[in-house]
Scaffold this motif. Structure first.
Motif, PDB file in Angstrom:
ATOM      1  N   ILE A 118       1.283  11.285   0.487  1.00  0.00           N
ATOM      2  CA  ILE A 118       2.418  12.115   1.446  1.00  0.00           C
ATOM      3  C   ILE A 118       2.158  13.035   1.002  1.00  0.00           C
ATOM      4  O   ILE A 118       1.366  14.449  -0.082  1.00  0.00           O
ATOM      5  N   ASP A 168       0.623  -1.283   0.074  1.00  0.00           N
ATOM      6  CA  ASP A 168      -0.131  -0.009   0.456  1.00  0.00           C
ATOM      7  C   ASP A 168       0.297   1.210   0.188  1.00  0.00           C
ATOM      8  O   ASP A 168       1.689   1.047   0.992  1.00  0.00           O
ATOM      9  N   ASP A 169      -0.046   2.118  -1.180  1.00  0.00           N
ATOM     10  CA  ASP A 169       1.211   3.647  -1.265  1.00  0.00           C
ATOM     11  C   ASP A 169       2.851   3.420  -0.913  1.00  0.00           C
ATOM     12  O   ASP A 169       3.420   3.310  -0.195  1.00  0.00           O
ATOM     13  N   PRO A 170       3.114   2.390  -1.840  1.00  0.00           N
ATOM     14  CA  PRO A 170       4.288   2.163  -2.428  1.00  0.00           C
ATOM     15  C   PRO A 170       5.162   3.006  -2.320  1.00  0.00           C
ATOM     16  O   PRO A 170       6.594   2.443  -1.896  1.00  0.00           O
ATOM     17  N   LEU A 171       5.534   4.038  -2.643  1.00  0.00           N
ATOM     18  CA  LEU A 171       6.776   5.700  -1.950  1.00  0.00           C
ATOM     19  C   LEU A 171       7.041   5.402  -0.718  1.00  0.00           C
ATOM     20  O   LEU A 171       7.922   5.912  -0.657  1.00  0.00           O
ATOM     21  N   THR A 172       6.085   4.857   0.076  1.00  0.00           N
ATOM     22  CA  THR A 172       6.391   5.535   1.838  1.00  0.00           C
ATOM     23  C   THR A 172       7.098   3.620   2.684  1.00  0.00           C
ATOM     24  O   THR A 172       7.807   3.341   3.084  1.00  0.00           O
ATOM     25  N   TYR A 173       6.849   3.018   1.382  1.00  0.00           N
ATOM     26  CA  TYR A 173       8.083   2.036   1.318  1.00  0.00           C
ATOM     27  C   TYR A 173       9.149   1.569   0.681  1.00  0.00           C
ATOM     28  O   TYR A 173      10.135   0.995   1.235  1.00  0.00           O
ATOM     29  N   SER A 184      -0.347  11.027  -4.765  1.00  0.00           N
ATOM     30  CA  SER A 184      -0.802   9.591  -5.397  1.00  0.00           C
ATOM     31  C   SER A 184      -0.237   8.489  -4.901  1.00  0.00           C
ATOM     32  O   SER A 184      -0.893   7.401  -4.179  1.00  0.00           O
ATOM     33  N   ASN A 185       0.542   9.079  -4.045  1.00  0.00           N
ATOM     34  CA  ASN A 185       1.094   8.239  -2.490  1.00  0.00           C
ATOM     35  C   ASN A 185       0.390   8.513  -1.026  1.00  0.00           C
ATOM     36  O   ASN A 185       0.977   7.852   0.291  1.00  0.00           O
ATOM     37  N   GLY A 218       9.020   9.754  -0.071  1.00  0.00           N
ATOM     38  CA  GLY A 218       8.490   8.669   1.011  1.00  0.00           C
ATOM     39  C   GLY A 218       8.123   8.148   2.295  1.00  0.00           C
ATOM     40  O   GLY A 218       8.646   7.574   3.404  1.00  0.00           O
ATOM     41  N   LEU A 257       3.598  12.881  -7.421  1.00  0.00           N
ATOM     42  CA  LEU A 257       4.112  11.606  -6.819  1.00  0.00           C
ATOM     43  C   LEU A 257       3.585  11.108  -5.175  1.00  0.00           C
ATOM     44  O   LEU A 257       2.631  10.768  -5.037  1.00  0.00           O
TER      45      LEU A 257
END
Length: 328
Positions: free
Chosen positions: A103, A69-74, A100-101, A144, A97
Motif C-alpha cells: 500500500i 493476496d495483500d489481504p488488507l486491500t481486500y 507489508s501489503n 487498504g 502495515l
C-alpha cells in the motif's frame, strides 16, 4: 460477500460455535448481535483465519482469507483496538502495515486524517486512550481501501462525536457497495446503523433478518390512549369488544387494534384524547426477549449467578450453544 457454512469451533470439550451458516451481503451494514459468550468474537476470528474451525468453512468472495493476496486491500478489520506495538507511533504502526501489503505510503496520512489522528501521528500508541486506539484501529482497517470491513465493538471508548462519526462512516462505506459487518453491545447504535441483523445465542444462529422484521417479530406492539374521560373511554372500548389495560397516569394500553380505528371510535363518541400513540418496542427490548434463554449469566439481588439453561426454543433461523466465557 462473506459466506459461512456449518462453521463449528470446539475448545477442548467446550463448544464455542455450533454449525453457523449465514451470508453477509454487500451494500448494507449488517449487525452481529448476541449475549456475552455467544461466540461472536470467535466467529469473527475464524473469518480472518486467526482461529481454525473444527468443522465448516468461511469464504470471502469464494476464497479463504489465507488465500487472499495483500489481504488488507481486500478485508479490513478491527477486532482489538489495543493490539498495537506500544512503542511505535501511530504513523509508523500504519506504515508497517502498508509496506507489508503493498500500500502506498501516502495512504497512511490519508487514513490518519480520516479518523482524526493527524495531530498525534508522531506519538507512541502506548499513551493513547481507548478512544484514540479505536480510531487507530479503524484507520488500519481502512488502510487498504478494502471491499469488506469487519468491526468488533468499534464505538468502545469513543465520545458522542466519535460515535456519530463511526456511525456515518459505516453507512457511507456500505453505500459505496462494500460489505460492512459490525458486532456491538450498544443496541441503540445498532438500531441507528444496521439494516440487517445476524443474531446468535450459545453459538447457534437465532435470527438472520432485516432490522425492521426482527423488531416486529420479537416485540410487542400496542396503542397507548390517554383521556380525561377514562371511564367513558373504557365503556366505549368494552362496548366494541376491545380489551384495554390501565397502566397509570390515566393511560390505557390496547393490543391488536390499529390506532386509526381507535381514533375514529373516540371521534364518533366525541371523546377528548390527550394521547393516541402506536408503540413499538426498541431493538434492545426485542433482543432481550429473543435471547433471554441463551444468556450465560443472570444477576439475582446484585449477585451474579451462572445459569446454564440449555438451548432455547427455536426462533427465526436456529438456536445456539456457546456458553463459555471467551466466545465473544
Amino acid at each position: 460477500m462473506i459466506e459461512l457454512e456449518g462453521l463449528t469451533k470446539y475448545y477442548g470439550d467446550t463448544l464455542a460455535v455450533d454449525h453457523l451458516t449465514f451470508t453477509v451481503l454487500t451494500g448494507i451494514v449488517t449487525g452481529f448481535l448476541g449475549p456475552n459468550g455467544a461466540g461472536k468474537s470467535t466467529t469473527m476470528r475464524m473469518m480472518l483465519d486467526l482461529d481454525n474451525p473444527t468443522e465448516g468453512t468461511v469464504r470471502i468472495d469464494g476464497k479463504h482469507y489465507r488465500q487472499l493476496d495483500d489481504p488488507l486491500t481486500y478485508v479490513g478489520a478491527l477486532l482489538d483496538a489495543k493490539a498495537v506495538h506500544g512503542g511505535r507511533s501511530a504513523f509508523n504502526h500504519l506504515l508497517c502495515l502498508a509496506q507489508s501489503n503493498g500500500i502506498p505510503r501516502a495512504r497512511v496520512g490519508e487514513v490518519l486524517d480520516t479518523v482524526g489522528l493527524s495531530s498525534v501521528a508522531g506519538k507512541r500508541s502506548k499513551g493513547f486512550s481507548l478512544g484514540m486506539s479505536q480510531r487507530l484501529g479503524i484507520a488500519a482497517a481502512l488502510l487498504g481501501d478494502p471491499k469488506i470491513l469487519l468491526f468488533d465493538e468499534p464505538v468502545n471508548g469513543l465520545d458522542p462525536e466519535g460515535i456519530h462519526w463511526i456511525r456515518n462512516l459505516m453507512k457511507n462505506l456500505a453505500a459505496q457497495g462494500r460489505t460492512v459487518f459490525v458486532s456491538s453491545h450498544l443496541m441503540s447504535e445498532m438500531a441507528l446503523t444496521a439494516e440487517h441483523l445476524i443474531v446468535i445465542g450459545q453459538g447457534r444462529l437465532i435470527a438472520d433478518t432485516s432490522m425492521a422484521d426482527f423488531i416486529h417479530r420479537n416485540s410487542r406492539s400496542y396503542v397507548r390512549m390517554r383521556s380525561p374521560e377514562q371511564e367513558r373511554l373504557l365503556d366505549v372500548l368494552h362496548g366494541e369488544g376491545i380489551e384495554a389495560v390501565a397502566v397509570g397516569n390515566g393511560s390505557l394500553e390496547i393490543d391488536g387494534v390499529p390506532a386509526e380505528r381507535l381514533g375514529g371510535l373516540a371521534a364518533r363518541h366525541q371523546l377528548v384524547l390527550h394521547e393516541l400513540s402506536p408503540q413499538q418496542a426498541s431493538l434492545e427490548e426485542a433482543f432481550m426477549r429473543l435471547t433471554a434463554g441463551s444468556v450465560e449469566y443472570h444477576a439475582h439481588d446484585g449477585e451474579p449467578v451462572t445459569a446454564r439453561t440449555g438451548p432455547p426454543e427455536p426462533a427465526q433461523g436456529g438456536w445456539g450453544a456457546d456458553w463459555r466465557k471467551k466466545g465473544g
